[in-house]
Scaffold this motif. Structure first.
Motif, PDB file in Angstrom:
ATOM      1  N   PRO A  13       0.833  -1.225   0.000  1.00 15.58           N
ATOM      2  CA  PRO A  13       0.000   0.000   0.000  1.00 15.58           C
ATOM      3  C   PRO A  13       0.859   1.263   0.000  1.00 15.58           C
ATOM      4  N   ARG A  14       0.352   2.318  -0.655  1.00 11.18           N
ATOM      5  CA  ARG A  14       1.107   3.556  -0.789  1.00 11.18           C
ATOM      6  C   ARG A  14       0.423   4.752  -0.140  1.00 11.18           C
ATOM      7  N   THR A  15      -0.729   4.530   0.450  1.00 12.26           N
ATOM      8  CA  THR A  15      -1.401   5.592   1.200  1.00 12.26           C
ATOM      9  C   THR A  15      -1.917   5.028   2.517  1.00 12.26           C
ATOM     10  N   LEU A  16      -2.248   5.946   3.436  1.00  7.50           N
ATOM     11  CA  LEU A  16      -2.757   5.505   4.731  1.00  7.50           C
ATOM     12  C   LEU A  16      -4.071   4.739   4.568  1.00  7.50           C
ATOM     13  N   GLY A  17      -4.931   5.216   3.677  1.00  6.49           N
ATOM     14  CA  GLY A  17      -6.204   4.526   3.466  1.00  6.49           C
ATOM     15  C   GLY A  17      -6.010   3.125   2.942  1.00  6.49           C
ATOM     16  N   ALA A  18      -5.109   2.961   1.963  1.00  5.26           N
ATOM     17  CA  ALA A  18      -4.843   1.635   1.409  1.00  5.26           C
ATOM     18  C   ALA A  18      -4.202   0.728   2.447  1.00  5.26           C
ATOM     19  N   LEU A  19      -3.380   1.319   3.327  1.00 10.05           N
ATOM     20  CA  LEU A  19      -2.740   0.524   4.382  1.00 10.05           C
ATOM     21  C   LEU A  19      -3.795  -0.013   5.350  1.00 10.05           C
ATOM     22  N   ARG A  20      -4.754   0.835   5.716  1.00 11.69           N
ATOM     23  CA  ARG A  20      -5.818   0.377   6.614  1.00 11.69           C
ATOM     24  C   ARG A  20      -6.665  -0.702   5.937  1.00 11.69           C
ATOM     25  N   ALA A  21      -6.953  -0.499   4.655  1.00 13.53           N
ATOM     26  CA  ALA A  21      -7.778  -1.463   3.929  1.00 13.53           C
ATOM     27  C   ALA A  21      -7.095  -2.814   3.794  1.00 13.53           C
ATOM     28  N   SER A  22      -5.774  -2.810   3.826  1.00 12.80           N
ATOM     29  CA  SER A  22      -5.028  -4.071   3.675  1.00 12.80           C
ATOM     30  C   SER A  22      -5.063  -4.913   4.946  1.00 12.80           C
ATOM     31  N   GLY A  23      -5.534  -4.332   6.051  1.00 15.79           N
ATOM     32  CA  GLY A  23      -5.572  -5.057   7.318  1.00 15.79           C
ATOM     33  C   GLY A  23      -4.265  -5.015   8.079  1.00 15.79           C
ATOM     34  N   HIS A  24      -3.346  -4.130   7.688  1.00 17.49           N
ATOM     35  CA  HIS A  24      -2.052  -4.036   8.367  1.00 17.49           C
ATOM     36  C   HIS A  24      -2.236  -3.691   9.837  1.00 17.49           C
ATOM     37  N   VAL A  25      -1.486  -4.364  10.687  1.00 17.82           N
ATOM     38  CA  VAL A  25      -1.538  -4.137  12.134  1.00 17.82           C
ATOM     39  C   VAL A  25      -0.222  -3.511  12.580  1.00 17.82           C
ATOM     40  N   HIS A  26      -0.328  -2.431  13.320  1.00 18.00           N
ATOM     41  CA  HIS A  26       0.870  -1.755  13.832  1.00 18.00           C
ATOM     42  C   HIS A  26       1.363  -2.473  15.091  1.00 18.00           C
ATOM     43  N   ARG A  27       2.659  -2.870  15.068  1.00 18.75           N
ATOM     44  CA  ARG A  27       3.280  -3.477  16.242  1.00 18.75           C
ATOM     45  C   ARG A  27       4.511  -2.665  16.620  1.00 18.75           C
ATOM     46  N   THR A  28       4.828  -2.635  17.899  1.00 19.74           N
ATOM     47  CA  THR A  28       6.050  -1.974  18.334  1.00 19.74           C
ATOM     48  C   THR A  28       7.253  -2.794  17.897  1.00 19.74           C
ATOM     49  N   VAL A  29       8.420  -2.181  17.980  1.00 15.81           N
ATOM     50  CA  VAL A  29       9.654  -2.869  17.601  1.00 15.81           C
ATOM     51  C   VAL A  29       9.834  -4.145  18.424  1.00 15.81           C
ATOM     52  N   LYS A  30       9.606  -4.054  19.713  1.00 16.06           N
ATOM     53  CA  LYS A  30       9.810  -5.213  20.577  1.00 16.06           C
ATOM     54  C   LYS A  30       8.771  -6.298  20.305  1.00 16.06           C
ATOM     55  N   GLU A  31       7.563  -5.895  19.924  1.00 15.03           N
ATOM     56  CA  GLU A  31       6.555  -6.889  19.537  1.00 15.03           C
ATOM     57  C   GLU A  31       6.944  -7.570  18.226  1.00 15.03           C
ATOM     58  N   GLU A  32       7.482  -6.802  17.291  1.00 15.49           N
ATOM     59  CA  GLU A  32       7.981  -7.389  16.037  1.00 15.49           C
ATOM     60  C   GLU A  32       9.032  -8.449  16.325  1.00 15.49           C
ATOM     61  N   ILE A  33      10.020  -8.059  17.136  1.00 15.49           N
ATOM     62  CA  ILE A  33      11.124  -8.966  17.434  1.00 15.49           C
ATOM     63  C   ILE A  33      10.609 -10.213  18.149  1.00 15.49           C
ATOM     64  N   ARG A  34       9.700 -10.025  19.101  1.00 16.64           N
ATOM     65  CA  ARG A  34       9.146 -11.168  19.834  1.00 16.64           C
ATOM     66  C   ARG A  34       8.417 -12.120  18.881  1.00 16.64           C
ATOM     67  N   THR A  35       7.569 -11.582  18.022  1.00  9.99           N
ATOM     68  CA  THR A  35       6.791 -12.410  17.095  1.00  9.99           C
ATOM     69  C   THR A  35       7.698 -13.184  16.146  1.00  9.99           C
ATOM     70  N   ASN A  36       8.677 -12.489  15.570  1.00  8.80           N
ATOM     71  CA  ASN A  36       9.562 -13.134  14.605  1.00  8.80           C
ATOM     72  C   ASN A  36      10.488 -14.148  15.278  1.00  8.80           C
ATOM     73  N   LEU A  37      10.916 -13.858  16.501  1.00  8.31           N
ATOM     74  CA  LEU A  37      11.759 -14.801  17.223  1.00  8.31           C
ATOM     75  C   LEU A  37      10.982 -16.062  17.582  1.00  8.31           C
ATOM     76  N   VAL A  38       9.744 -15.911  18.033  1.00  7.55           N
ATOM     77  CA  VAL A  38       8.918 -17.081  18.349  1.00  7.55           C
ATOM     78  C   VAL A  38       8.711 -17.932  17.103  1.00  7.55           C
ATOM     79  N   ARG A  39       8.480 -17.283  15.964  1.00  4.50           N
ATOM     80  CA  ARG A  39       8.287 -18.030  14.713  1.00  4.50           C
ATOM     81  C   ARG A  39       9.539 -18.838  14.373  1.00  4.50           C
ATOM     82  N   LEU A  40      10.718 -18.237  14.513  1.00  6.51           N
ATOM     83  CA  LEU A  40      11.963 -18.940  14.214  1.00  6.51           C
ATOM     84  C   LEU A  40      12.215 -20.074  15.204  1.00  6.51           C
TER      85      LEU A  40
END
Length: 475
Positions: A18-45
């Motif tokens: 997505p290239r606009t805020l509206g398109a980003l919301r429509a895509s279902g993107h979820v905002h996560r903090t940096v530490k949440e990103e790292i936690r999620t990706n580490l658990v997956r690995l």
């Protein structure tokens, strides 16, 4: 691994993002903090039992579990250990735990998430443009900043300061937009690393207190609150707490975890680390790398060496590279096209690497002697480990009647093998060293060199070194 090489680094983001805020919301993107990103990706690995920290050797059962627990807990981390233990490499490897691409407000100075603008300028644009707010995508390799702490580092470098150019342009001095942000705010939504944290002046360390606890910054009394989203990781040498500087107590208290690093505990890990890191110019056989690894470990354990300063893994890496360079020089002098490093080539490291080692005060003037003795011990240990119990009497018999065998930096592999001939026991030696049934002349000469030096160190052959660089083994 450098941040730029954290996974593959595409030049441009995929076209379907997505290239606009509206398109980003429509895509279902979820905002996560940096530490949440790292936690999620580490658990997956962890679930997939995939590698988490590229290029890290010898920490699998010690350092990495502690670090993983700290990251899963969302803690900022201090890595504590002597020089050359891989702290910086480990910190840089954390970049691979971030999402590959993350959305940012296009043109935003601090790269804020479109859902969460934090600067006055970005908030104003978000209010004016609404769903048309332009969005761009940032690769994870651009979400890492690193600062080597030095005594001259200022608060402005880390946090920010008033930009006199913006003031000169007519903006009032009290306008928050006159601030030029430092490295920490510019790493918003990323990982910020401080190397050698105790070298940072104590008054400068105070500027990080709010970053770690309240997650905001203050610049020259401005009424500006920036809720920063980042992971702060620092490295320190234990001696720095008492020698060059210290981490102030309130700052230490704000780090969630302190993880101790160490040098490789197993010889195999030391060898693997040297092979991974050394940029060699000729082939270095495994047994020569083992000599280098054993030598490094003996230097670390020597009572003549200051254990508090440590002996960096860079010592072993430089030793392997020096031995490789000595082989290349020998090849050029002796007319060999593809030289292979020999045990004798490691002797060149004693003089060139003594500056990497801090000796105890009572050893002044004996540095070369100490290192040469430890190198001989390393060769002897390698010889016994690989060739213990092998019948090497055929090599001794070659010089029983007053003969001799010459090696050294002026003697080619072909010349070494010509002197040895079809000596009994050579095939077994080659097999023990993993060189197969048909090694090249350079590999075979490297095996012979270990045998001759090992027999000398076990007092079965005499040895003499000539002024022109030849080593003569006799009865």
């Amino acid at each position: 691994m450098t941040p730029a090489s954290a996974a593959s680094r595409p030049l441009t983001p995929p076209d379907d993002l997505p290239r606009t805020l509206g398109a980003l919301r429509a895509s279902g993107h979820v905002h996560r903090t940096v530490k949440e990103e790292i936690r999620t990706n580490l658990v997956r690995l962890l679930h997939a039992d995939e590698p988490r920290f590229e290029g890290i050797v010898g920490f699998d059962s010690t350092v990495l579990p502690e670090l993983e627990r700290a990251l899963l807990a969302g803690h900022d981390v201090v890595l504590l250990g002597e020089r050359g233990q891989g702290k910086t490499r480990l910190i840089r490897s954390l970049v691979a735990l971030l999402d590959e691409w993350t959305p940012v407000i296009e043109g935003a100075e601090l790269g804020e998430h479109p859902y969460d603008p934090i600067t006055p300028a970005s908030r104003r644009r978000a209010a004016e443009l609404g769903d048309d707010l332009p969005v761009t995508w940032r690769h994870r390799s651009h979400r890492y900043s690193e600062k080597l702490a030095t005594p001259d580092t200022s608060v402005g470098d880390l946090i920010g300061d008033v930009d006199p150019i913006r003031v000169a342009e007519g903006r009032p001095l009290g306008d928050p937009e006159t601030i030029h942000f430092g490295l920490v705010p510019r790493t918003h939504r990323g990982i910020f690393a401080v190397n050698e944290l105790p070298d940072l002046a104590e008054r400068i360390q105070v500027s990080l207190l709010n970053v770690l606890e309240e997650r905001d910054v203050q610049v020259r009394g401005y009424q500006l609150r920036l809720p920063l989203d980042l992971l702060l990781v620092a490295s320190a040498n234990p001696e720095d707490y008492t020698n060059r500087g210290r981490i102030i107590t309130p700052l230490k208290d704000r780090f969630g975890a302190e993880v101790r690093t160490h040098y490789p505990l197993e010889l195999e890990d030391e060898v693997a680390l040297v092979r991974q890191e050394a940029d060699v110019v000729t082939e270095v056989p495994d047994h020569v790398l083992e000599v280098v690894a054993r030598f490094t470990r003996l230097v670390r354990e020597s009572p003549s060496v200051d254990a508090r300063s440590g002996v960096s893994a860079r010592f072993a890496v430089a030793a392997a590279e020096t031995a490789s360079a000595a082989a290349l020089r020998r090849g050029a002098l002796a007319g060999e096209d593809s030289p292979v490093a020999r045990v004798g080539d490691t002797e060149s490291v004693v003089g060139t690497l003594r500056g990497k080692v801090e000796f105890e005060s009572g050893e002044e003037g004996r540095e070369v002697e100490v290192l040469a003795h430890l190198l001989r011990l390393a060769v002897a240990e390698t010889f016994r480990a690989h060739l213990g119990g092998v019948d090497l009497s055929g090599f001794v018999e070659l010089v029983d009647d007053g003969g001799s065998i010459e090696t050294g930096e002026l003697v080619s592999s072909a010349e070494v093998l010509r002197q040895v001939g079809t000596v009994a026991g050579l095939a077994k030696v080659l097999d023990r060293l993993g060189m197969g049934d048909a090694p090249s002349p350079a590999h075979a000469a490297a095996a012979v060199d270990l045998v001759l030096e090992g027999l000398h160190l076990t007092r079965r052959l005499a040895k003499d070194t000539t002024d022109d660089g030849r080593t003569v083994y006799g009865g």
